[in-house]
Design a protein around this motif. Structure first.
Motif, PDB file in Angstrom:
ATOM      1  N   ALA A   8      47.546 -15.206 -65.822  1.00  0.00           N
ATOM      2  CA  ALA A   8      46.566 -14.774 -66.818  1.00  0.00           C
ATOM      3  C   ALA A   8      45.367 -15.720 -66.838  1.00  0.00           C
ATOM      4  CB  ALA A   8      47.220 -14.705 -68.197  1.00  0.00           C
ATOM      5  N   PHE A   9      45.630 -17.016 -66.745  1.00  0.00           N
ATOM      6  CA  PHE A   9      44.538 -17.986 -66.715  1.00  0.00           C
ATOM      7  C   PHE A   9      43.677 -17.795 -65.467  1.00  0.00           C
ATOM      8  CE2 PHE A   9      42.985 -22.045 -65.033  1.00  0.00           C
ATOM      9  CZ  PHE A   9      42.157 -22.456 -66.064  1.00  0.00           C
ATOM     10  N   ALA A  10      44.332 -17.609 -64.308  1.00  0.00           N
ATOM     11  CA  ALA A  10      43.588 -17.425 -63.061  1.00  0.00           C
ATOM     12  C   ALA A  10      42.726 -16.167 -63.115  1.00  0.00           C
ATOM     13  CB  ALA A  10      44.554 -17.357 -61.887  1.00  0.00           C
ATOM     14  N   LEU A  11      43.277 -15.094 -63.677  1.00  0.00           N
ATOM     15  CA  LEU A  11      42.500 -13.852 -63.802  1.00  0.00           C
ATOM     16  C   LEU A  11      41.314 -14.048 -64.732  1.00  0.00           C
ATOM     17  CD1 LEU A  11      42.222 -10.834 -63.184  1.00  0.00           C
ATOM     18  CD2 LEU A  11      43.755 -10.373 -65.112  1.00  0.00           C
ATOM     19  N   HIS A  12      41.535 -14.772 -65.822  1.00  0.00           N
ATOM     20  CA  HIS A  12      40.439 -15.043 -66.756  1.00  0.00           C
ATOM     21  C   HIS A  12      39.337 -15.851 -66.077  1.00  0.00           C
ATOM     22  CE1 HIS A  12      38.426 -17.406 -70.001  1.00  0.00           C
ATOM     23  NE2 HIS A  12      38.452 -16.222 -70.611  1.00  0.00           N
ATOM     24  N   ARG A  13      39.717 -16.850 -65.288  1.00  0.00           N
ATOM     25  CA  ARG A  13      38.726 -17.636 -64.566  1.00  0.00           C
ATOM     26  C   ARG A  13      37.955 -16.772 -63.579  1.00  0.00           C
ATOM     27  NH1 ARG A  13      36.938 -22.688 -65.445  1.00  0.00           N
ATOM     28  NH2 ARG A  13      36.322 -22.501 -63.271  1.00  0.00           N
ATOM     29  N   LEU A  14      38.685 -15.894 -62.898  1.00  0.00           N
ATOM     30  CA  LEU A  14      38.051 -15.048 -61.891  1.00  0.00           C
ATOM     31  C   LEU A  14      37.027 -14.111 -62.518  1.00  0.00           C
ATOM     32  CD1 LEU A  14      38.061 -14.183 -58.892  1.00  0.00           C
ATOM     33  CD2 LEU A  14      39.806 -12.506 -59.487  1.00  0.00           C
ATOM     34  N   LEU A  15      37.323 -13.598 -63.710  1.00  0.00           N
ATOM     35  CA  LEU A  15      36.455 -12.617 -64.353  1.00  0.00           C
ATOM     36  C   LEU A  15      35.303 -13.247 -65.131  1.00  0.00           C
ATOM     37  CD1 LEU A  15      39.133 -10.085 -65.696  1.00  0.00           C
ATOM     38  CD2 LEU A  15      37.723  -9.889 -63.629  1.00  0.00           C
ATOM     39  N   THR A  16      35.475 -14.489 -65.581  1.00  0.00           N
ATOM     40  CA  THR A  16      34.473 -15.092 -66.457  1.00  0.00           C
ATOM     41  C   THR A  16      33.610 -16.139 -65.777  1.00  0.00           C
ATOM     42  OG1 THR A  16      36.115 -16.707 -67.235  1.00  0.00           O
ATOM     43  CG2 THR A  16      35.869 -14.669 -68.521  1.00  0.00           C
ATOM     44  N   THR A  17      34.183 -16.990 -64.962  1.00  0.00           N
ATOM     45  CA  THR A  17      33.388 -18.042 -64.315  1.00  0.00           C
ATOM     46  C   THR A  17      33.611 -18.019 -62.808  1.00  0.00           C
ATOM     47  OG1 THR A  17      35.174 -19.618 -64.801  1.00  0.00           O
ATOM     48  CG2 THR A  17      33.323 -19.560 -66.344  1.00  0.00           C
ATOM     49  N   THR A  18      34.503 -18.853 -62.341  1.00  0.00           N
ATOM     50  CA  THR A  18      34.812 -18.880 -60.917  1.00  0.00           C
ATOM     51  C   THR A  18      36.226 -19.407 -60.716  1.00  0.00           C
ATOM     52  OG1 THR A  18      34.130 -19.743 -58.752  1.00  0.00           O
ATOM     53  CG2 THR A  18      33.916 -21.217 -60.624  1.00  0.00           C
ATOM     54  N   LEU A  19      36.871 -18.953 -59.685  1.00  0.00           N
ATOM     55  CA  LEU A  19      38.214 -19.408 -59.334  1.00  0.00           C
ATOM     56  C   LEU A  19      38.173 -19.889 -57.896  1.00  0.00           C
ATOM     57  CD1 LEU A  19      41.238 -19.649 -60.111  1.00  0.00           C
ATOM     58  CD2 LEU A  19      41.559 -17.385 -59.103  1.00  0.00           C
ATOM     59  N   ARG A  20      38.428 -21.155 -57.699  1.00  0.00           N
ATOM     60  CA  ARG A  20      38.336 -21.747 -56.368  1.00  0.00           C
ATOM     61  C   ARG A  20      39.706 -21.754 -55.704  1.00  0.00           C
ATOM     62  NH1 ARG A  20      33.459 -24.785 -55.861  1.00  0.00           N
ATOM     63  NH2 ARG A  20      32.296 -24.774 -57.812  1.00  0.00           N
ATOM     64  N   ILE A  21      39.748 -21.356 -54.446  1.00  0.00           N
ATOM     65  CA  ILE A  21      40.988 -21.317 -53.672  1.00  0.00           C
ATOM     66  C   ILE A  21      40.731 -22.031 -52.350  1.00  0.00           C
ATOM     67  CG2 ILE A  21      42.731 -19.848 -52.600  1.00  0.00           C
ATOM     68  CD1 ILE A  21      42.026 -17.672 -54.564  1.00  0.00           C
ATOM     69  N   ASP A  22      41.597 -22.994 -52.016  1.00  0.00           N
ATOM     70  CA  ASP A  22      41.391 -23.745 -50.782  1.00  0.00           C
ATOM     71  C   ASP A  22      42.348 -23.287 -49.698  1.00  0.00           C
ATOM     72  OD1 ASP A  22      43.819 -24.815 -51.423  1.00  0.00           O
ATOM     73  OD2 ASP A  22      43.186 -26.903 -51.416  1.00  0.00           O
ATOM     74  N   GLY A  23      42.246 -23.912 -48.537  1.00  0.00           N
ATOM     75  CA  GLY A  23      43.049 -23.502 -47.392  1.00  0.00           C
ATOM     76  C   GLY A  23      44.541 -23.689 -47.601  1.00  0.00           C
ATOM     77  N   PHE A  24      44.928 -24.766 -48.276  1.00  0.00           N
ATOM     78  CA  PHE A  24      46.347 -24.993 -48.540  1.00  0.00           C
ATOM     79  C   PHE A  24      46.920 -23.871 -49.398  1.00  0.00           C
ATOM     80  CE2 PHE A  24      49.273 -26.646 -51.835  1.00  0.00           C
ATOM     81  CZ  PHE A  24      50.385 -26.853 -51.042  1.00  0.00           C
ATOM     82  N   GLN A  25      46.212 -23.487 -50.433  1.00  0.00           N
ATOM     83  CA  GLN A  25      46.687 -22.416 -51.303  1.00  0.00           C
ATOM     84  C   GLN A  25      46.797 -21.087 -50.556  1.00  0.00           C
ATOM     85  OE1 GLN A  25      43.541 -23.062 -54.088  1.00  0.00           O
ATOM     86  NE2 GLN A  25      44.866 -24.102 -55.583  1.00  0.00           N
ATOM     87  N   ILE A  26      45.868 -20.834 -49.638  1.00  0.00           N
ATOM     88  CA  ILE A  26      45.929 -19.610 -48.836  1.00  0.00           C
ATOM     89  C   ILE A  26      47.149 -19.631 -47.922  1.00  0.00           C
ATOM     90  CG2 ILE A  26      44.778 -18.294 -47.018  1.00  0.00           C
ATOM     91  CD1 ILE A  26      42.105 -19.120 -48.269  1.00  0.00           C
TER      92      ILE A  26
END
Length: 436
Positions: free
Chosen positions: A35-53
């Motif tokens: 829910a937090f990640a979705l909120h970040r994605l919709l309101t500001t920005t959500l950063r994802i790096d290579g390790f997470q991918i």
């Protein structure tokens, strides 16, 4: 929302509401992080790096590579395979956690653990009446074991408190590096809770953390490491002679420590034999499958055959009750998680383990050796892949505010502007993110 998510990571067994995972670990920590990640994605920005991918790719593979789909139970499948994808959200959210936020969570959750543990000693009936709605499988103080507090068993309570010791030590150091002077009592409370649990896993984990910290702390003079090794050797010898000859105390954790000093081989005919055999079965299964693994759900189907093929009962000298109980446990539930990864996913499981440990090892996380040891102890035991503190610890390795200060500025609090770390290219949050 982030505060609630981190709180659930530190209270991993509280299950409430209409949603509960088919295991003793609750899913709310991961769901709140989604829910937090979705909120970040919709309101500001959500950063994802290579390790997470890369972790996401492995999670999808673990979800799809199934052994005989019609023979795999849905409960086992969700607990052992879907957990990686569900818990991936914790890795997305943790880089936005501040040391102050995590410290607040620890100051709130640790006294709760203590209060429920003490209630279990005062009145088992009152404890069960209050705790069962939150932790349905809690058993309370029984059979000479310690408190279970907000966990199903004393082992879960003790090891989780050892985890909280590490998280408190890391967080307090991060606050000190930022110029704060936080109190020490949360660390003391976590250690006290380990004692209340009387858990062998909890006692061993705290002793391992203390030993590794003693051997790896940075010395200011040449030869400091050699001195610490010599002092540690002398103390270990004294402990072996003194504690090894001590009588049983009735405290299971201490009795296991005494037994390990007095006769290490005797541990094979204790509950430790389950974890040893399960881990060996996992490695042999990976080799027998030509490093491909047998697929998700195969451990319960193949593990017993591997035990019989290699006559592991004779190899480890299991006698009496454990000679029968250990092979039967292979068809029940895995009592360690490394063997599940190796037997079911083969080389892919091994590479996944290397990815996680290598990332933490190279992250400059505070007390990195202790973090690696805790990660190893988590999966060498029966803690499931959905265990939130495990992913919270890895997530902290992606967070610049929990890293060691630069050697060129050892006495200055780290600047709270986002740097450009060499290993996490784009996951560093903005200034607004770090101060939220």
């Amino acid at each position: 929302m982030l505060f609630a998510a981190v709180t659930m990571c530190c209270l991993p067994y509280i299950a409430f509401g209409p949603i509960a995972a088919p295991s003793q670990v609750q899913p709310w920590a991961a769901l709140l992080c989604w829910a937090f990640a979705l909120h970040r994605l919709l309101t500001t920005t959500l950063r994802i790096d290579g390790f997470q991918i890369l972790v996401l790719i492995f999670a999808v593979w673990f979800l799809l590579y199934i052994y005989a789909p019609g023979d795999v139970g849905i409960d086992y499948y969700l607990r052992k395979s879907a957990s990686f994808l569900i818990c991936w959200s914790i890795l997305l959210a943790t880089p936005y956690v501040s040391p102050f936020l995590l410290w607040r969570v620890l100051r709130l959750s640790l006294p709760l653990w203590t209060a429920f543990a003490l209630l279990g000693f005062v009145s088992k009936g009152a404890y069960l009446a209050i705790t069962r709605p939150l932790v349905p499988t809690a058993i309370g103080v029984a059979g000479g074991r310690g408190a279970t507090s907000l966990a199903p068993e004393a082992t879960d309570f003790g090891f989780t408190m050892a985890f909280m010791v590490l998280l408190a030590v890391i967080t307090r150091k991060a606050l000190v590096n930022e110029g704060h002077r936080p109190p020490v009592w949360p660390i003391a409370v976590a250690v006290f809770n380990v004692v209340l649990s009387k858990s062998g896993s909890g006692f061993f984990a705290v002793l391992v953390l203390a030993g590794i910290h003693h051997l790896t702390q940075t010395g200011r003079q040449n030869g400091a490491m050699l001195v610490r090794v010599l002092v540690g050797t002398v103390l270990a010898a004294a402990l072996l002679l003194t504690v090894g000859s001590a009588p049983e105390t009735g405290v299971r954790g201490l009795d296991l420590v005494i037994l390990s000093l007095r006769s290490p081989a005797a541990l094979l005919n204790t509950t430790l034999s389950y974890r040893i055999v399960h881990n060996v079965v996992g490695v042999l299964g990976m080799i027998d499958s030509n490093l491909l693994g047998y697929g998700a759900g195969s451990f319960l189907k193949v593990g017993g055959d591997i035990y019989l093929t290699y006559e592991l009962g004779k190899v480890f000298g299991l006698v009496g009750y454990y000679a029968t109980a250990v092979p039967l446990s292979l068809a029940g539930s895995p009592l360690a998680y490394f063997p599940v990864l190796f037997l079911e996913y083969g080389l892919a499981g091994l590479l996944f383990v290397v990815l996680l440990f290598r990332t933490v090892a190279r992250s400059a996380l505070l007390f990195t050796p202790l973090a690696l040891a805790m990660m190893f102890m988590t999966w060498v035991q029966s803690f499931p892949p959905a265990y939130p503190p495990f992913w919270l610890l890895i997530g902290l390795a992606l967070n610049p505010r929990f890293r060691k200060p630069r050697e060129s500025e050892p006495n200055r609090p780290p600047v709270r502007t986002p740097s450009s770390p060499t290993r996490v290219r784009s996951s560093v949050p903005s200034i607004q993110d770090l101060n939220s």
